[in-house]
Design a protein around this motif. Structure first.
Motif, PDB file in Angstrom:
ATOM      1  N   GLU A 163       0.827  -1.220   0.000  1.00  0.00           N
ATOM      2  CA  GLU A 163       0.000   0.000   0.000  1.00  0.00           C
ATOM      3  C   GLU A 163       0.857   1.265   0.000  1.00  0.00           C
ATOM      4  OE1 GLU A 163      -3.269  -0.006  -0.865  1.00  0.00           O
ATOM      5  OE2 GLU A 163      -2.734  -2.109  -1.078  1.00  0.00           O
ATOM      6  N   VAL A 164       2.036   1.172   0.616  1.00  0.00           N
ATOM      7  CA  VAL A 164       2.950   2.326   0.565  1.00  0.00           C
ATOM      8  C   VAL A 164       3.337   2.594  -0.891  1.00  0.00           C
ATOM      9  CG1 VAL A 164       5.247   3.181   1.179  1.00  0.00           C
ATOM     10  CG2 VAL A 164       3.848   2.034   2.915  1.00  0.00           C
ATOM     11  N   TYR A 165       3.724   1.541  -1.624  1.00  0.00           N
ATOM     12  CA  TYR A 165       4.138   1.733  -3.017  1.00  0.00           C
ATOM     13  C   TYR A 165       2.989   2.214  -3.898  1.00  0.00           C
ATOM     14  CZ  TYR A 165       8.286  -0.675  -1.443  1.00  0.00           C
ATOM     15  OH  TYR A 165       9.393  -1.024  -0.736  1.00  0.00           O
ATOM     16  N   ILE A 166       1.783   1.709  -3.618  1.00  0.00           N
ATOM     17  CA  ILE A 166       0.627   2.092  -4.416  1.00  0.00           C
ATOM     18  C   ILE A 166       0.387   3.602  -4.310  1.00  0.00           C
ATOM     19  CG2 ILE A 166      -1.917   1.884  -4.526  1.00  0.00           C
ATOM     20  CD1 ILE A 166      -0.588  -0.542  -5.709  1.00  0.00           C
ATOM     21  N   ASN A 167       0.660   4.144  -3.119  1.00  0.00           N
ATOM     22  CA  ASN A 167       0.346   5.552  -2.870  1.00  0.00           C
ATOM     23  C   ASN A 167       1.541   6.493  -2.930  1.00  0.00           C
ATOM     24  OD1 ASN A 167      -2.627   5.619  -2.129  1.00  0.00           O
ATOM     25  ND2 ASN A 167      -1.875   3.937  -0.869  1.00  0.00           N
ATOM     26  N   ASN A 168       2.737   5.941  -3.088  1.00  0.00           N
ATOM     27  CA  ASN A 168       3.925   6.789  -3.079  1.00  0.00           C
ATOM     28  C   ASN A 168       4.751   6.471  -4.331  1.00  0.00           C
ATOM     29  OD1 ASN A 168       6.540   7.893  -2.577  1.00  0.00           O
ATOM     30  ND2 ASN A 168       6.155   7.825  -0.369  1.00  0.00           N
ATOM     31  N   ARG A 169       4.574   7.304  -5.334  1.00  0.00           N
ATOM     32  CA  ARG A 169       5.175   7.027  -6.629  1.00  0.00           C
ATOM     33  C   ARG A 169       6.697   6.949  -6.568  1.00  0.00           C
ATOM     34  NH1 ARG A 169       2.896   9.131 -12.267  1.00  0.00           N
ATOM     35  NH2 ARG A 169       1.030   8.462 -11.170  1.00  0.00           N
ATOM     36  N   GLY A 170       7.311   7.858  -5.806  1.00  0.00           N
ATOM     37  CA  GLY A 170       8.769   7.870  -5.696  1.00  0.00           C
ATOM     38  C   GLY A 170       9.283   6.577  -5.093  1.00  0.00           C
ATOM     39  N   ALA A 171       8.639   6.134  -4.021  1.00  0.00           N
ATOM     40  CA  ALA A 171       9.054   4.903  -3.349  1.00  0.00           C
ATOM     41  C   ALA A 171       8.893   3.722  -4.295  1.00  0.00           C
ATOM     42  CB  ALA A 171       8.227   4.687  -2.085  1.00  0.00           C
ATOM     43  N   ASP A 172       7.822   3.741  -5.059  1.00  0.00           N
ATOM     44  CA  ASP A 172       7.561   2.654  -5.999  1.00  0.00           C
ATOM     45  C   ASP A 172       8.636   2.583  -7.081  1.00  0.00           C
ATOM     46  OD1 ASP A 172       5.947   0.576  -7.205  1.00  0.00           O
ATOM     47  OD2 ASP A 172       5.475   2.065  -8.744  1.00  0.00           O
ATOM     48  N   GLU A 173       8.991   3.744  -7.611  1.00  0.00           N
ATOM     49  CA  GLU A 173      10.017   3.754  -8.663  1.00  0.00           C
ATOM     50  C   GLU A 173      11.358   3.271  -8.116  1.00  0.00           C
ATOM     51  OE1 GLU A 173       9.786   7.705 -10.301  1.00  0.00           O
ATOM     52  OE2 GLU A 173       7.891   7.208 -11.320  1.00  0.00           O
ATOM     53  N   PHE A 174      11.683   3.706  -6.903  1.00  0.00           N
ATOM     54  CA  PHE A 174      12.949   3.284  -6.304  1.00  0.00           C
ATOM     55  C   PHE A 174      12.930   1.778  -6.045  1.00  0.00           C
ATOM     56  CE2 PHE A 174      15.946   2.865  -2.658  1.00  0.00           C
ATOM     57  CZ  PHE A 174      17.094   3.232  -3.341  1.00  0.00           C
ATOM     58  N   PHE A 175      11.804   1.284  -5.527  1.00  0.00           N
ATOM     59  CA  PHE A 175      11.689  -0.148  -5.281  1.00  0.00           C
ATOM     60  C   PHE A 175      11.927  -0.941  -6.569  1.00  0.00           C
ATOM     61  CE2 PHE A 175       9.382  -4.116  -5.458  1.00  0.00           C
ATOM     62  CZ  PHE A 175       9.891  -4.782  -4.345  1.00  0.00           C
ATOM     63  N   ASN A 176      11.342  -0.444  -7.663  1.00  0.00           N
ATOM     64  CA  ASN A 176      11.514  -1.156  -8.937  1.00  0.00           C
ATOM     65  C   ASN A 176      12.974  -1.264  -9.345  1.00  0.00           C
ATOM     66  OD1 ASN A 176       8.841  -1.775  -9.374  1.00  0.00           O
ATOM     67  ND2 ASN A 176       8.421   0.173 -10.427  1.00  0.00           N
ATOM     68  N   GLN A 177      13.754  -0.229  -9.057  1.00  0.00           N
ATOM     69  CA  GLN A 177      15.184  -0.291  -9.386  1.00  0.00           C
ATOM     70  C   GLN A 177      15.916  -1.239  -8.450  1.00  0.00           C
ATOM     71  OE1 GLN A 177      15.426   4.060  -9.159  1.00  0.00           O
ATOM     72  NE2 GLN A 177      16.441   3.989 -11.140  1.00  0.00           N
ATOM     73  N   VAL A 178      15.559  -1.171  -7.177  1.00  0.00           N
ATOM     74  CA  VAL A 178      16.196  -2.021  -6.172  1.00  0.00           C
ATOM     75  C   VAL A 178      15.908  -3.496  -6.455  1.00  0.00           C
ATOM     76  CG1 VAL A 178      16.033  -2.692  -3.728  1.00  0.00           C
ATOM     77  CG2 VAL A 178      16.303  -0.283  -4.345  1.00  0.00           C
ATOM     78  N   GLU A 179      14.682  -3.740  -6.902  1.00  0.00           N
ATOM     79  CA  GLU A 179      14.251  -5.110  -7.160  1.00  0.00           C
ATOM     80  C   GLU A 179      15.137  -5.781  -8.215  1.00  0.00           C
ATOM     81  OE1 GLU A 179      12.193  -8.244  -8.836  1.00  0.00           O
ATOM     82  OE2 GLU A 179      11.475  -6.380  -9.765  1.00  0.00           O
ATOM     83  N   LYS A 180      15.719  -4.954  -9.083  1.00  0.00           N
ATOM     84  CA  LYS A 180      16.577  -5.514 -10.131  1.00  0.00           C
ATOM     85  C   LYS A 180      17.946  -5.922  -9.597  1.00  0.00           C
ATOM     86  CE  LYS A 180      14.412  -2.918 -13.869  1.00  0.00           C
ATOM     87  NZ  LYS A 180      14.223  -1.480 -13.706  1.00  0.00           N
ATOM     88  N   ILE A 181      18.354  -5.368  -8.457  1.00  0.00           N
ATOM     89  CA  ILE A 181      19.693  -5.698  -7.953  1.00  0.00           C
ATOM     90  C   ILE A 181      19.710  -6.611  -6.730  1.00  0.00           C
ATOM     91  CG2 ILE A 181      21.738  -4.297  -8.451  1.00  0.00           C
ATOM     92  CD1 ILE A 181      20.476  -1.923  -7.285  1.00  0.00           C
ATOM     93  N   VAL A 182      18.657  -6.534  -5.922  1.00  0.00           N
ATOM     94  CA  VAL A 182      18.670  -7.311  -4.683  1.00  0.00           C
ATOM     95  C   VAL A 182      18.070  -8.694  -4.942  1.00  0.00           C
ATOM     96  CG1 VAL A 182      17.688  -7.431  -2.354  1.00  0.00           C
ATOM     97  CG2 VAL A 182      18.575  -5.262  -3.215  1.00  0.00           C
ATOM     98  N   PRO A 183      18.758  -9.764  -4.511  1.00  0.00           N
ATOM     99  CA  PRO A 183      18.212 -11.106  -4.748  1.00  0.00           C
ATOM    100  C   PRO A 183      16.859 -11.292  -4.055  1.00  0.00           C
ATOM    101  CG  PRO A 183      20.236 -11.213  -3.435  1.00  0.00           C
ATOM    102  CD  PRO A 183      20.042  -9.791  -3.809  1.00  0.00           C
ATOM    103  N   SER A 184      16.018 -12.120  -4.661  1.00  0.00           N
ATOM    104  CA  SER A 184      14.626 -12.203  -4.207  1.00  0.00           C
ATOM    105  C   SER A 184      14.489 -12.595  -2.741  1.00  0.00           C
ATOM    106  CB  SER A 184      13.833 -13.148  -5.103  1.00  0.00           C
ATOM    107  OG  SER A 184      14.444 -14.411  -5.065  1.00  0.00           O
ATOM    108  N   GLU A 185      15.438 -13.397  -2.220  1.00  0.00           N
ATOM    109  CA  GLU A 185      15.278 -13.800  -0.815  1.00  0.00           C
ATOM    110  C   GLU A 185      15.488 -12.622   0.141  1.00  0.00           C
ATOM    111  OE1 GLU A 185      17.489 -15.057  -2.935  1.00  0.00           O
ATOM    112  OE2 GLU A 185      19.436 -15.456  -1.989  1.00  0.00           O
ATOM    113  N   ILE A 232      14.464  -9.420  -0.728  1.00  0.00           N
ATOM    114  CA  ILE A 232      13.709  -8.270  -1.220  1.00  0.00           C
ATOM    115  C   ILE A 232      12.789  -7.664  -0.154  1.00  0.00           C
ATOM    116  CG2 ILE A 232      11.824  -9.570  -2.338  1.00  0.00           C
ATOM    117  CD1 ILE A 232      13.614  -6.444  -3.720  1.00  0.00           C
ATOM    118  N   GLN A 233      12.229  -8.505   0.717  1.00  0.00           N
ATOM    119  CA  GLN A 233      11.383  -7.932   1.777  1.00  0.00           C
ATOM    120  C   GLN A 233      12.218  -7.131   2.774  1.00  0.00           C
ATOM    121  OE1 GLN A 233       7.809  -7.708   2.351  1.00  0.00           O
ATOM    122  NE2 GLN A 233       8.774  -6.228   3.741  1.00  0.00           N
ATOM    123  N   LEU A 234      13.425  -7.628   3.046  1.00  0.00           N
ATOM    124  CA  LEU A 234      14.323  -6.881   3.939  1.00  0.00           C
ATOM    125  C   LEU A 234      14.610  -5.502   3.316  1.00  0.00           C
ATOM    126  CD1 LEU A 234      16.332  -6.986   6.422  1.00  0.00           C
ATOM    127  CD2 LEU A 234      18.079  -7.614   4.744  1.00  0.00           C
TER     128      LEU A 234
END
Ligand code: ADP
Ligand code: ZN
Ligand code: MG
Length: 474
Positions: free
Chosen positions: A314-336, A338-340
């Motif tokens: 819900e944070v990402y849904i409502n915070n565009r900046g956080a969502d965009e940053f998460f999308n970039q991070v998701e490409k570098i951090v291994p899936s195990e 990603i929640q951390l």
């Protein structure tokens, strides 16, 4: 007596973001209003309804309504037309409002589990102000602004469900960049229809207007439920009427008895062409679908499949900046991990952003730096306290994670011998607490861990400190 069940249907208006008004060339960009606050300056003979003028349909406004209809998987009309809704009020210069009656642009579909009846296009009214005491003023700058109206089926049964729907619609309009949809600014206006009944049939509905926040919508619904219930329990009946919401008193009040559709004498506007949507290439369903962005619900499902927890989603849904940053991070951090990583984005990075007075900023931090920080945390060479220091430094000053850890002495102390020495010292200096712990006051362990973290300036490994302290205090 069996319990009363409430039924709610919503009618929501949203001003569309277009360059010009619905049927004339007057500006509709928000800038036009901001630089042009002077009343009655953003008007022309067409939106003032002068005789002999001819309206022209704003194609972009039509497209935006169709885009919303595409996103809600509704039926896009094949044939559509505009109607005149006749009534007199000082805020409609023509003596009628151009709206749609029989052939709305969009019908059916659903959003947030609520079935939609229709979405049509009309023009906004002027703004009246009654602040001058014995006289009223009218500002026509807003008259003729394209207005989308969405009507839901009467299928909502609680204030929460109604507010949830309205919030989802607001998100959707903002994602599609169709409307600013800000309720406080009047860009989105919610009207609620409410009835209650303790039988299988619907009760008489009451419509509540002048609601200017989600909170007010919820309060108005709850107020009406209580008011209607009290009437019925007294053996009286609910009058079908339009009521207003008094924001200060938090009550609804009677405005007028409800008019019927035939009071408006709707008829097709003879000045406007009828439209066969299927003949217009830009309005084909393929073109419309191709211009949809990722919608909130799709984003939720995607994040969920990555294992992200709901509150972060819900944070990402409502915070565009956080969502965009998460999308970039998701490409570098291994899936195990990603929640951390997400925890650090939604708590620390957003916390730092807020302290800087922004909704979201990463300042001088690159996604790569953030990824390095996570690697250190996962390896145990950086504590969560140290990680927060690193993040503040990255955002404010930039630099490399390794260097910051060295400069600030943040390397997590994982050397058992060193930790043991530090803890022995602390225990020696706090004999009463040590005694207390040994006598069964287990909560004192946390005190020692805290002292250990303090002594290591946040660089001690808390798990290790806990383990060693427990052993020392046996
Ligand atoms: P009207 O003809 O008075 O405009 P509509 O049937 O067009 O009424 O419905 C207008 C709105 O009222 C819609 O959102 C619809 O879902 C809602 N509505 C209709 N009947 C009821 C009812 N009995 N209780 C609550 N809402 C209702
Ligand atoms: Zn105009
Ligand atoms: Mg109606």
């Amino acid at each position: 007596m069996s319990d009363y069940r409430m039924t709610i249907g919503l009618e929501i208006h949203a001003e569309l973001k277009t360059q010009s008004k619905m049927f004339c060339g007057c500006k509709n960009a928000p800038e036009a209003y901001e630089n042009n606050r002077e009343p009655n300056t953003n008007i022309c003979p067409i939106c003032m309804g002068n005789p002999g003028t001819l309206p022209v349909i704003n194609k972009e406004a039509v497209r935006k309504v169709l885009l919303v209809g595409t996103a809600t998987k509704s039926k896009i009309a094949d044939f559509t037309e505009f109607d005149r809704k006749n009534y007199f009020y000082p805020d409609i210069p023509k003596g009628y409002q151009i709206s749609q009656y029989k052939y709305p642009l969009v019908s059916g579909g659903s959003l947030a589990g609520v079935e939609l009846t229709r979405i049509h296009l009309e023009e906004d009214t002027a703004r009246s102000s009654h602040e001058k005491g014995d006289s009223s003023l009218v500002d026509f700058n807003r008259a003729g602004v394209p207005l989308m109206e969405l009507v839901t089926e009467p299928v909502i049964h609680s204030a929460d469900e109604a507010m949830n729907f309205a919030k989802e619609l607001q998100l959707l309009l903002q994602y599609l960049d169709v409307s600013g949809a800000n309720m406080e600014k009047g860009e989105m206006r919610v009207e609620v229809n409410i009835s209650i009944s303790n039988t299988d049939t619907f009760g008489t509905k009451v419509e509540v207007k002048n609601i200017n926040s989600f909170r007010a919508a919820g309060k108005a619904i709850d107020f009406e439920f209580d008011r209607q219930k009290a009437l019925l329990e007294k053996g009286e009946s609910v009058v079908q009427e339009t009521r207003g919401w008094d924001e200060n008193k938090e009550v609804t009040f009677s405005q007028r008895s409800k008019e019927n559709a035939n009071d408006y004498r709707y008829f097709p506007d003879p000045d406007l062409p009828k439209l066969t949507i299927s003949d217009i290439p830009e309005f084909s369903s393929d073109v419309l679908k191709a211009s949809l962005v990722e919608l909130p619900q799709e984003k939720r499902e995607k994040l969920k499949s990555l294992g992200i927890k709901d509150s972060d989603i819900e944070v990402y849904i409502n915070n565009r900046g956080a969502d965009e940053f998460f999308n970039q991070v998701e490409k570098i951090v291994p899936s195990e991990n990603i929640q951390l990583a997400s925890n650090y984005i939604t708590s620390s990075v957003i916390g730092i952003s807020k302290s800087l007075g922004q909704e979201f900023t990463t300042g001088k931090m690159e996604p790569r730096n953030f990824g390095d920080m996570i690697v250190h945390v996962v390896e145990g060479s950086l504590s969560s306290t140290g990680a927060k220091v690193v993040l503040s430094e990255l955002v404010g000053m930039g630099g490399e994670v390794e260097d910051i850890i060295k400069e600030k002495g943040l390397a997590q102390k994982n050397d058992p011998e060193e930790i043991k020495k530090i803890m022995e010292e602390i225990i020696k200096n706090n004999p009463e607490s040590a005694e207390g712990y040994k006598n069964g006051k287990e909560s004192l362990l946390q005190f020692f861990v805290g002292q250990g973290m303090k002594a290591t300036k946040g660089s001690g490994n808390p798990e290790l400190i806990k383990k060693i302290t427990t052993e020392l205090l046996k």
